[in-house]
Design a protein around this motif. Structure first.
Motif, PDB file in Angstrom:
ATOM      1  N   GLU B  51       0.818  -1.220   0.000  1.00  0.00           N
ATOM      2  CA  GLU B  51       0.000   0.000   0.000  1.00  0.00           C
ATOM      3  C   GLU B  51       0.847   1.263   0.000  1.00  0.00           C
ATOM      4  O   GLU B  51       0.444   2.280  -0.558  1.00  0.00           O
ATOM      5  CB  GLU B  51      -0.882   0.026   1.261  1.00  0.00           C
ATOM      6  N   SER B  52       1.976   1.214   0.669  1.00  0.00           N
ATOM      7  CA  SER B  52       2.709   2.471   0.894  1.00  0.00           C
ATOM      8  C   SER B  52       4.182   2.192   1.127  1.00  0.00           C
ATOM      9  O   SER B  52       4.582   1.060   1.417  1.00  0.00           O
ATOM     10  CB  SER B  52       2.158   3.169   2.136  1.00  0.00           C
ATOM     11  N   ILE B  53       4.977   3.250   1.011  1.00  0.00           N
ATOM     12  CA  ILE B  53       6.401   3.144   1.324  1.00  0.00           C
ATOM     13  C   ILE B  53       6.571   2.728   2.774  1.00  0.00           C
ATOM     14  O   ILE B  53       7.448   1.917   3.099  1.00  0.00           O
ATOM     15  CB  ILE B  53       7.105   4.486   1.013  1.00  0.00           C
ATOM     16  N   ASP B  54       5.724   3.225   3.647  1.00  0.00           N
ATOM     17  CA  ASP B  54       5.820   2.837   5.064  1.00  0.00           C
ATOM     18  C   ASP B  54       5.643   1.336   5.258  1.00  0.00           C
ATOM     19  O   ASP B  54       6.372   0.708   6.022  1.00  0.00           O
ATOM     20  CB  ASP B  54       4.787   3.600   5.897  1.00  0.00           C
ATOM     21  N   GLU B  55       4.675   0.772   4.533  1.00  0.00           N
ATOM     22  CA  GLU B  55       4.477  -0.680   4.649  1.00  0.00           C
ATOM     23  C   GLU B  55       5.731  -1.418   4.178  1.00  0.00           C
ATOM     24  O   GLU B  55       6.162  -2.403   4.784  1.00  0.00           O
ATOM     25  CB  GLU B  55       3.246  -1.124   3.838  1.00  0.00           C
ATOM     26  N   ALA B  56       6.336  -0.909   3.102  1.00  0.00           N
ATOM     27  CA  ALA B  56       7.559  -1.542   2.591  1.00  0.00           C
ATOM     28  C   ALA B  56       8.696  -1.430   3.598  1.00  0.00           C
ATOM     29  O   ALA B  56       9.463  -2.383   3.800  1.00  0.00           O
ATOM     30  CB  ALA B  56       7.951  -0.903   1.257  1.00  0.00           C
ATOM     31  N   LEU B  57       8.800  -0.274   4.246  1.00  0.00           N
ATOM     32  CA  LEU B  57       9.867  -0.096   5.246  1.00  0.00           C
ATOM     33  C   LEU B  57       9.650  -1.029   6.433  1.00  0.00           C
ATOM     34  O   LEU B  57      10.601  -1.578   6.984  1.00  0.00           O
ATOM     35  CB  LEU B  57       9.907   1.364   5.718  1.00  0.00           C
ATOM     36  N   ASP B  58       8.377  -1.234   6.794  1.00  0.00           N
ATOM     37  CA  ASP B  58       8.071  -2.209   7.848  1.00  0.00           C
ATOM     38  C   ASP B  58       8.517  -3.605   7.437  1.00  0.00           C
ATOM     39  O   ASP B  58       9.199  -4.301   8.172  1.00  0.00           O
ATOM     40  CB  ASP B  58       6.560  -2.244   8.121  1.00  0.00           C
ATOM     41  N   TYR B  79      11.983  11.712  -7.880  1.00  0.00           N
ATOM     42  CA  TYR B  79      11.227  11.924  -6.638  1.00  0.00           C
ATOM     43  C   TYR B  79      11.492  10.819  -5.620  1.00  0.00           C
ATOM     44  O   TYR B  79      11.177  10.965  -4.437  1.00  0.00           O
ATOM     45  CB  TYR B  79       9.715  11.913  -6.908  1.00  0.00           C
ATOM     46  N   VAL B  80      12.028   9.695  -6.071  1.00  0.00           N
ATOM     47  CA  VAL B  80      12.007   8.486  -5.240  1.00  0.00           C
ATOM     48  C   VAL B  80      12.910   8.601  -4.010  1.00  0.00           C
ATOM     49  O   VAL B  80      12.496   8.277  -2.892  1.00  0.00           O
ATOM     50  CB  VAL B  80      12.359   7.242  -6.083  1.00  0.00           C
ATOM     51  N   LEU B  81      14.142   9.069  -4.205  1.00  0.00           N
ATOM     52  CA  LEU B  81      15.052   9.174  -3.058  1.00  0.00           C
ATOM     53  C   LEU B  81      14.428  10.048  -1.968  1.00  0.00           C
ATOM     54  O   LEU B  81      14.400   9.665  -0.793  1.00  0.00           O
ATOM     55  CB  LEU B  81      16.413   9.722  -3.512  1.00  0.00           C
ATOM     56  N   ASN B  82      13.901  11.188  -2.365  1.00  0.00           N
ATOM     57  CA  ASN B  82      13.316  12.085  -1.359  1.00  0.00           C
ATOM     58  C   ASN B  82      12.090  11.474  -0.679  1.00  0.00           C
ATOM     59  O   ASN B  82      11.922  11.581   0.535  1.00  0.00           O
ATOM     60  CB  ASN B  82      12.946  13.426  -2.005  1.00  0.00           C
ATOM     61  N   MET B  83      11.234  10.827  -1.474  1.00  0.00           N
ATOM     62  CA  MET B  83      10.023  10.204  -0.904  1.00  0.00           C
ATOM     63  C   MET B  83      10.382   9.165   0.147  1.00  0.00           C
ATOM     64  O   MET B  83       9.778   9.100   1.214  1.00  0.00           O
ATOM     65  CB  MET B  83       9.240   9.476  -2.017  1.00  0.00           C
ATOM     66  N   VAL B  84      11.363   8.327  -0.195  1.00  0.00           N
ATOM     67  CA  VAL B  84      11.750   7.246   0.714  1.00  0.00           C
ATOM     68  C   VAL B  84      12.441   7.808   1.954  1.00  0.00           C
ATOM     69  O   VAL B  84      12.119   7.441   3.088  1.00  0.00           O
ATOM     70  CB  VAL B  84      12.671   6.236   0.002  1.00  0.00           C
ATOM     71  N   MET B  85      13.368   8.736   1.745  1.00  0.00           N
ATOM     72  CA  MET B  85      14.120   9.272   2.884  1.00  0.00           C
ATOM     73  C   MET B  85      13.212  10.059   3.823  1.00  0.00           C
ATOM     74  O   MET B  85      13.429  10.070   5.037  1.00  0.00           O
ATOM     75  CB  MET B  85      15.296  10.143   2.391  1.00  0.00           C
ATOM     76  N   GLU B  86      12.186  10.670   3.253  1.00  0.00           N
ATOM     77  CA  GLU B  86      11.234  11.409   4.097  1.00  0.00           C
ATOM     78  C   GLU B  86      10.538  10.462   5.067  1.00  0.00           C
ATOM     79  O   GLU B  86      10.366  10.760   6.246  1.00  0.00           O
ATOM     80  CB  GLU B  86      10.227  12.132   3.182  1.00  0.00           C
ATOM     81  N   ARG B  87      10.174   9.276   4.564  1.00  0.00           N
ATOM     82  CA  ARG B  87       9.495   8.299   5.430  1.00  0.00           C
ATOM     83  C   ARG B  87      10.470   7.663   6.428  1.00  0.00           C
ATOM     84  O   ARG B  87      10.094   7.341   7.550  1.00  0.00           O
ATOM     85  CB  ARG B  87       8.805   7.201   4.600  1.00  0.00           C
TER      86      ARG B  87
END
Lengths: 512, 512
Positions: B51-58, B79-87
């Motif tokens: 669903e989300s980058i957060d779910e992937a990080l989990d 956009y990807v590096l910033n999106m991921v690093m923000e999370r």
């Protein structure tokens, strides 16, 4: 100890080692790290093209106890395994393990090397002909290891098999080692079974009869994996490269079975837009493809992909738009080779991508339907395609267990009797594919559904297909053939049958 | 201690570790085994779409001290590096190493994460913009590691960099993780820099704005390497994805330099049938390609391949039949993307296949001619494209050192003065490419040949090209600019410059 399907397996097998018993098709008791192979730095101005196989063997520092590997895309036309082993034998080297993706009758010279102790172990996914006979008779020093196609990829990647020198039969190669199977007099198409060998062997030697200008595109095996290239006169016999088995059956019984299998597929609800399909290259399996084709055309269904060893019949379906993509691990005929060279929608896959259970998802996992054969099947739906009813090796799983485990619907198509011997038995000679991965058995006298698939049994009730229990089917056949005698074997284990995850699902004992 | 080119390097650098000094371009003092990465078994019916980058990080169990990787095919539109690093930052995670193939101005938010200790190390082949400035000012906790494109592939394969989680910006992905860069609103073409990340990271997460039906062919990154797919609204800004630098210079001085470089190429004897060529995407470099094109057409010469980041100019030469094949690690413009999608003769390559010195032969090894730029060059032909004349990071080797080491003829094209500062110095701010791999420097005022190439000096004598020693060229420029002052720096090491083989060729110290 007994494994998951109740077969007695020793805890330790001399010449094989500690046994991890089969624990179920989806248990994967041991997942290893990938093998960390040696890097070899090749700088500018280094020449990779050698004069002879002997020079390559020198450079690879071939010695006693090593493992050498081969792949079988040239099938019964392959010259490479024999050429290389002849030179290894000429050096007086002993104790070689031959890890070949498959071994065919053409590889008969191996028998002499086995007798002389030059070759002491064989690892393969399919073995037929004189080598199979020699192994069954107990001539090989260590037990042979029988794997699945995906299991071989797994074993090489995990280091269960460490290949010292991989030999690649290359229908086209440039002078820096970029290889494909598309061009030249020995063109055979996709080289999927050789990929893991090239990625994980310490040394990789391409044997080619067709040196082309650099770079040889499309690149199936990259220069970054290949140490040396040896040009030879011929790597294979075109007559043998193209398999002779890829013809639709004309036998009315076989055609009846195919029609019934199509009925099961239809009832399953899986014949729909976006479907995926694989079938073997046997006569009945191809007849099923023909039935499916008719249904898809009639009902205007567009499939997603077909996979496997690709035949001209499947290419025809692809060209007619019935499948949008093909995943190809080996081309069975020249029509498949031609198609693969023409469009990226006919996509190559490595054996690992095809069926390795320990990567992040093999292609078999996305299969809707697979049609497979059987030599024997027991009442738990366990299948044998490895040994004949005399107990001797005459084949092997290949992709049988891989596709059965992955597909949503796995159908076995077979005559109920084979050479007057029954298909269905209480106890089959060898199990290579566990019953939990088989959904349906279709024979000319009736259809048996694995009781695990109550959903499918329900669906089939709505049809007029002759569904019965596998025990009933067995009774029908035993009325015709009588109850077969158990095969008698010696105690010696001549081969270990590994499931795709590396556990031991069965052993093969010496024939009497 | 002093390394091979006489630069003082500490034996140990805090936050980097033990230093292996640069010992010459072809010495390769340390060749390691490839890293054995963890296998992750994905079975049938497992869902990879999250669903989300957060779910992937989990799922990836992201935690303090991990290394996360990114690739730069979306360039300054990423956009990807910033999106991921923000999370990652939002979780309060600390001590992250960012291993990005390149970092651009768009990645400015990293500066804040550096200040907060969320990011404590950066490994990249090229860094420009605010992050470069922050590193130069000493804000990063550990020294940054600057690598070459091929060296990054080597470092990932050998485990010098162990990536815990790789993030792939995927212009097109199916729900099982087959990825290419060809289709969708963020199409960027070949994904060569992301390949090692996907093969050697423990977890691989694709971020995509374009989910396509399975299977997404042609497959550049296979499902067998990808753990999860996260659909997002947009992975990049199309305006930034296509580089703005790919225009032929209109400056008469630049055009003069290009013409002189063409003269050197011609005199070298390497412009002939079967030749191979690479040039950068800078204005003068592209003008050299234009000159080469004219010569090839005039003399009816058919080349073998052009390589590198591919531009529309090179595609034009390919389409006109001047090169039969293209090896592409990243597409610089939409014409290149289109060409790559149309024919297998426009062939992708991984960064490792491109330039890794520790595989069995990179593509650069087969290059005849490469045209490169320089920010500074010393009288030993050592080149700097990493730091500006203020000592601050503003770029990096990328493929500079890789191609220079591989090509038979490496030509540096540059104006003799840049913003009133001299190109040639006794001591340059940073060395990233050693002089032993540079053959010729072409400037508007004269041509200097590396004394190692007496053969080439002889050939150029037969022309009317203005050949002189590099010391003479330096004198000419110093008459115009004066002798530049040495840059003063602090003692703190803010970045370590690794040669492609992993040895340390230079260090970068904090700017004053």
């Amino acid at each position: 100890m007994k494994n998951f399907i109740g077969i007695d397996i020793p805890e330790y097998i001399e010449g094989y080692g500690k046994v991890i018993p089969f624990q179920g098709a989806y248990e994967n008791p041991v997942i290893k790290k990938k093998n960390g192979v040696r890097e070899s730095a090749v700088g500018p101005n280094e020449n990779k093209v050698l004069e002879s196989i002997d020079e390559a063997l020198d450079k690879a520092n071939i010695k006693d106890g090593m493992t050498v590997s081969f792949h079988h895309h040239l099938r019964n036309g392959d010259y490479v395994l024999n050429m290389v082993m002849e030179r290894i034998a000429a050096r007086g080297i002993k104790d070689i393990t031959v890890a070949a993706s498959s071994i065919f009758p053409v590889h008969a010279p191996l028998v002499e090397y086995i007798k002389e102790g030059i070759v002491t172990q064989i690892v393969a996914s399919y073995i037929s002909g004189p080598v199979a006979k020699a192994i069954s008779e107990g001539l090989l020093n260590k037990p042979a290891i029988m794997q699945t196609h995906g299991g071989r990829g797994r074993a090489i990647e995990s280091g269960d098999i460490h290949i010292d020198v991989a030999f690649v039969a290359a229908p086209a190669a440039d002078n820096y080692g970029n290889i494909n199977g598309l061009y030249g007099k020995s063109a055979c198409g996709a080289l999927g079974y050789a990929i893991a060998d090239c990625q994980y062997a310490d040394k990789v030697i391409a044997i080619t009869d067709n040196i082309v200008p650099y770079p040889n595109c499309p690149i199936e095996i990259s220069q970054i994996y290949v140490d040396y290239i040896v040009p030879v006169e011929s790597i294979g016999d075109p007559e043998g490269i193209v398999s002779g088995t890829t013809k639709i059956t004309k036998d009315p019984v076989g055609l009846k079975i195919a029609k019934m299998a199509a009925g099961v597929m239809k009832a399953s609800g899986l014949i729909k837009n976006g479907m995926s399909f694989q079938t073997g290259a046997g006569g009945i399996s191809l007849a099923v493809a023909q039935e499916l084709k008719d249904i898809m055309i009639k009902e205007d269904i567009k499939g997603s992909f077909a996979s496997g060893g690709i035949t001209g019949y499947i290419v025809d379906m692809f060209r007619e738009g019935l499948f949008e993509y093909l995943f190809d691990v080996q081309c069975f005929d020249l029509k498949a080779v031609e198609s693969y060279s023409q469009t990226h929608k006919h996509q190559r896959m490595s054996a690992s991508m095809y069926g390795n259970p320990h990567n992040k998802g093999a292609v078999v996992n996305n299969l809707d339907i697979v049609i497979l054969g059987a030599t024997e099947i027991d009442t738990n739906f366990n299948v044998n395609v490895t040994t004949g009813s005399d107990g001797a090796i005459m084949g092997g799983s290949g992709g049988h267990s891989d596709t059965a485990a992955g597909a949503k619907l796995t159908i076995i198509v077979s005559n109920l009797m084979k050479a007057r011997l029954p298909l269905i038995k209480d106890k089959i000679t060898t199990v290579n594919t566990p019953g939990e991965t088989i959904d349906v058995l279709v024979t000319e006298r009736g259809i048996a559904v694995n009781p695990r698939r109550q959903d499918l049994i329900e669906k089939l009730k709505a049809t007029n297909l002759p569904v019965m229990s596998i025990e009933e089917l067995k009774s029908i056949s035993e009325k015709l053939t009588g109850k077969p005698k158990d095969i008698e074997t010696e105690d010696n284990i001549v081969a270990v049958v590994e499931y795709r995850d590396g556990t031991v699902i069965d052993v093969i004992r010496k024939t009497k």
